[in-house]
Design a protein around this motif. Structure first.
Motif, PDB file in Angstrom:
ATOM      1  N   ILE A   8       5.617  -1.411  10.223  1.00  0.00           N
ATOM      2  CA  ILE A   8       6.029  -2.487   9.318  1.00  0.00           C
ATOM      3  C   ILE A   8       5.746  -3.840   9.975  1.00  0.00           C
ATOM      4  O   ILE A   8       5.191  -4.749   9.349  1.00  0.00           O
ATOM      5  CB  ILE A   8       7.508  -2.350   8.931  1.00  0.00           C
ATOM      6  N   ALA A   9       6.099  -3.967  11.247  1.00  0.00           N
ATOM      7  CA  ALA A   9       5.843  -5.215  11.966  1.00  0.00           C
ATOM      8  C   ALA A   9       4.345  -5.482  12.069  1.00  0.00           C
ATOM      9  O   ALA A   9       3.907  -6.629  11.928  1.00  0.00           O
ATOM     10  CB  ALA A   9       6.478  -5.160  13.350  1.00  0.00           C
ATOM     11  N   LYS A  10       3.550  -4.439  12.292  1.00  0.00           N
ATOM     12  CA  LYS A  10       2.096  -4.602  12.349  1.00  0.00           C
ATOM     13  C   LYS A  10       1.552  -5.064  11.004  1.00  0.00           C
ATOM     14  O   LYS A  10       0.645  -5.906  10.945  1.00  0.00           O
ATOM     15  CB  LYS A  10       1.415  -3.290  12.756  1.00  0.00           C
ATOM     16  N   THR A  11       2.106  -4.539   9.921  1.00  0.00           N
ATOM     17  CA  THR A  11       1.682  -4.940   8.583  1.00  0.00           C
ATOM     18  C   THR A  11       1.990  -6.411   8.343  1.00  0.00           C
ATOM     19  O   THR A  11       1.136  -7.165   7.864  1.00  0.00           O
ATOM     20  CB  THR A  11       2.375  -4.073   7.506  1.00  0.00           C
ATOM     21  N   ILE A  12       3.185  -6.829   8.697  1.00  0.00           N
ATOM     22  CA  ILE A  12       3.577  -8.232   8.527  1.00  0.00           C
ATOM     23  C   ILE A  12       2.682  -9.124   9.381  1.00  0.00           C
ATOM     24  O   ILE A  12       2.214 -10.170   8.923  1.00  0.00           O
ATOM     25  CB  ILE A  12       5.067  -8.429   8.860  1.00  0.00           C
ATOM     26  N   SER A  13       2.407  -8.699  10.591  1.00  0.00           N
ATOM     27  CA  SER A  13       1.529  -9.461  11.470  1.00  0.00           C
ATOM     28  C   SER A  13       0.122  -9.574  10.871  1.00  0.00           C
ATOM     29  O   SER A  13      -0.490 -10.642  10.904  1.00  0.00           O
ATOM     30  CB  SER A  13       1.473  -8.802  12.846  1.00  0.00           C
ATOM     31  N   TYR A  14      -0.375  -8.488  10.311  1.00  0.00           N
ATOM     32  CA  TYR A  14      -1.708  -8.477   9.711  1.00  0.00           C
ATOM     33  C   TYR A  14      -1.796  -9.478   8.562  1.00  0.00           C
ATOM     34  O   TYR A  14      -2.760 -10.232   8.448  1.00  0.00           O
ATOM     35  CB  TYR A  14      -2.048  -7.067   9.222  1.00  0.00           C
ATOM     36  N   PHE A  15      -0.782  -9.496   7.702  1.00  0.00           N
ATOM     37  CA  PHE A  15      -0.784 -10.370   6.526  1.00  0.00           C
ATOM     38  C   PHE A  15      -0.205 -11.755   6.814  1.00  0.00           C
ATOM     39  O   PHE A  15      -0.273 -12.626   5.970  1.00  0.00           O
ATOM     40  CB  PHE A  15      -0.012  -9.727   5.371  1.00  0.00           C
ATOM     41  N   GLU A  45       4.913   5.941  -1.235  1.00  0.00           N
ATOM     42  CA  GLU A  45       3.930   5.557  -2.249  1.00  0.00           C
ATOM     43  C   GLU A  45       3.166   4.280  -1.886  1.00  0.00           C
ATOM     44  O   GLU A  45       2.092   4.030  -2.425  1.00  0.00           O
ATOM     45  CB  GLU A  45       4.573   5.410  -3.629  1.00  0.00           C
ATOM     46  N   TYR A  46       3.690   3.466  -0.962  1.00  0.00           N
ATOM     47  CA  TYR A  46       3.007   2.237  -0.555  1.00  0.00           C
ATOM     48  C   TYR A  46       2.131   2.416   0.685  1.00  0.00           C
ATOM     49  O   TYR A  46       1.276   1.570   0.959  1.00  0.00           O
ATOM     50  CB  TYR A  46       4.019   1.116  -0.295  1.00  0.00           C
ATOM     51  N   CYS A  47       2.348   3.464   1.432  1.00  0.00           N
ATOM     52  CA  CYS A  47       1.643   3.649   2.703  1.00  0.00           C
ATOM     53  C   CYS A  47       0.121   3.707   2.554  1.00  0.00           C
ATOM     54  O   CYS A  47      -0.584   2.998   3.293  1.00  0.00           O
ATOM     55  CB  CYS A  47       2.174   4.881   3.422  1.00  0.00           C
ATOM     56  N   PRO A  48      -0.422   4.514   1.667  1.00  0.00           N
ATOM     57  CA  PRO A  48      -1.889   4.546   1.550  1.00  0.00           C
ATOM     58  C   PRO A  48      -2.489   3.190   1.192  1.00  0.00           C
ATOM     59  O   PRO A  48      -3.555   2.816   1.703  1.00  0.00           O
ATOM     60  CB  PRO A  48      -2.139   5.578   0.447  1.00  0.00           C
ATOM     61  N   LYS A  49      -1.826   2.427   0.338  1.00  0.00           N
ATOM     62  CA  LYS A  49      -2.356   1.115  -0.047  1.00  0.00           C
ATOM     63  C   LYS A  49      -2.347   0.162   1.147  1.00  0.00           C
ATOM     64  O   LYS A  49      -3.298  -0.602   1.345  1.00  0.00           O
ATOM     65  CB  LYS A  49      -1.552   0.540  -1.214  1.00  0.00           C
ATOM     66  N   ILE A  50      -1.289   0.211   1.949  1.00  0.00           N
ATOM     67  CA  ILE A  50      -1.229  -0.640   3.136  1.00  0.00           C
ATOM     68  C   ILE A  50      -2.339  -0.249   4.101  1.00  0.00           C
ATOM     69  O   ILE A  50      -3.032  -1.110   4.651  1.00  0.00           O
ATOM     70  CB  ILE A  50       0.160  -0.557   3.811  1.00  0.00           C
ATOM     71  N   GLU A  51      -2.538   1.050   4.298  1.00  0.00           N
ATOM     72  CA  GLU A  51      -3.617   1.500   5.180  1.00  0.00           C
ATOM     73  C   GLU A  51      -4.961   0.995   4.671  1.00  0.00           C
ATOM     74  O   GLU A  51      -5.797   0.526   5.447  1.00  0.00           O
ATOM     75  CB  GLU A  51      -3.619   3.026   5.301  1.00  0.00           C
ATOM     76  N   LEU A  53      -5.544  -1.666   2.627  1.00  0.00           N
ATOM     77  CA  LEU A  53      -5.627  -3.124   2.696  1.00  0.00           C
ATOM     78  C   LEU A  53      -5.809  -3.640   4.121  1.00  0.00           C
ATOM     79  O   LEU A  53      -6.369  -4.719   4.316  1.00  0.00           O
ATOM     80  CB  LEU A  53      -4.380  -3.754   2.066  1.00  0.00           C
ATOM     81  N   THR A  54      -5.313  -2.893   5.108  1.00  0.00           N
ATOM     82  CA  THR A  54      -5.450  -3.317   6.508  1.00  0.00           C
ATOM     83  C   THR A  54      -6.674  -2.692   7.167  1.00  0.00           C
ATOM     84  O   THR A  54      -6.832  -2.767   8.378  1.00  0.00           O
ATOM     85  CB  THR A  54      -4.195  -2.958   7.329  1.00  0.00           C
ATOM     86  N   VAL A  58      -3.324  -0.320  10.201  1.00  0.00           N
ATOM     87  CA  VAL A  58      -1.966   0.228  10.107  1.00  0.00           C
ATOM     88  C   VAL A  58      -2.086   1.542   9.356  1.00  0.00           C
ATOM     89  O   VAL A  58      -2.541   1.585   8.219  1.00  0.00           O
ATOM     90  CB  VAL A  58      -1.003  -0.724   9.366  1.00  0.00           C
ATOM     91  N   ARG A  59      -1.714   2.620  10.021  1.00  0.00           N
ATOM     92  CA  ARG A  59      -1.861   3.951   9.441  1.00  0.00           C
ATOM     93  C   ARG A  59      -0.564   4.393   8.770  1.00  0.00           C
ATOM     94  O   ARG A  59       0.528   3.958   9.144  1.00  0.00           O
ATOM     95  CB  ARG A  59      -2.236   4.959  10.534  1.00  0.00           C
TER      96      ARG A  59
END
Length: 83
Positions: A8-15, A45-51, A53-54, A58-59
Motif C-alpha cells: 500500500i505504501a509503495k502504491t502511494i509512493s508510486y502515485f 478486486e483492486y489488486c490486479p488494477k494496481i499491479e 497501473l504500476t 507493486v504486485r
C-alpha cells in the motif's frame, strides 16, 4: 538503514499521494486508501488494477496476502474462438 514499505505504501509512493491513488482507481476519495492502510491490505478486486497501473512495480502479493495469487496466475480464462 533499510526501510520496509508494504504494498500500500509503495502504491502511494508510486502515485505520489493517497488522492492520486483514489483517482487512478476511480474511488470516491482518499479516505478509502486510508482504510486500506489501517487494514494493512487492499481488497482483492483492486489488486490486479494496481499491479497493471504500476507496471508491475507493486504486485498483488504485496497488496493482499489472503489471496492465493500464485494459483490465480497459473490459471487463465479461456478466450473465445473466432470462427
Amino acid at each position: 538503514m533499510l526501510i520496509y514499505m508494504n504494498g500500500i505504501a509503495k502504491t502511494i509512493s508510486y502515485f505520489k499521494s493517497q488522492s492520486a491513488v483514489a483517482r487512478a482507481l476511480n474511488l470516491s476519495g482518499y479516505q478509502v486508501v486510508q482504510q486500506w492502510l489501517a487494514a494493512g491490505r487492499v481488497p482483492a478486486e483492486y489488486c490486479p488494477k494496481i499491479e497493471e497501473l504500476t507496471n508491475g512495480e507493486v504486485r498483488c502479493e504485496e497488496l493482499n496476502d489472503r489471496v492465493n495469487w500464485t494459483y490465480l496466475r497459473q490459471t487463465s480464462v479461456p478466450q473465445p474462438v473466432e470462427s
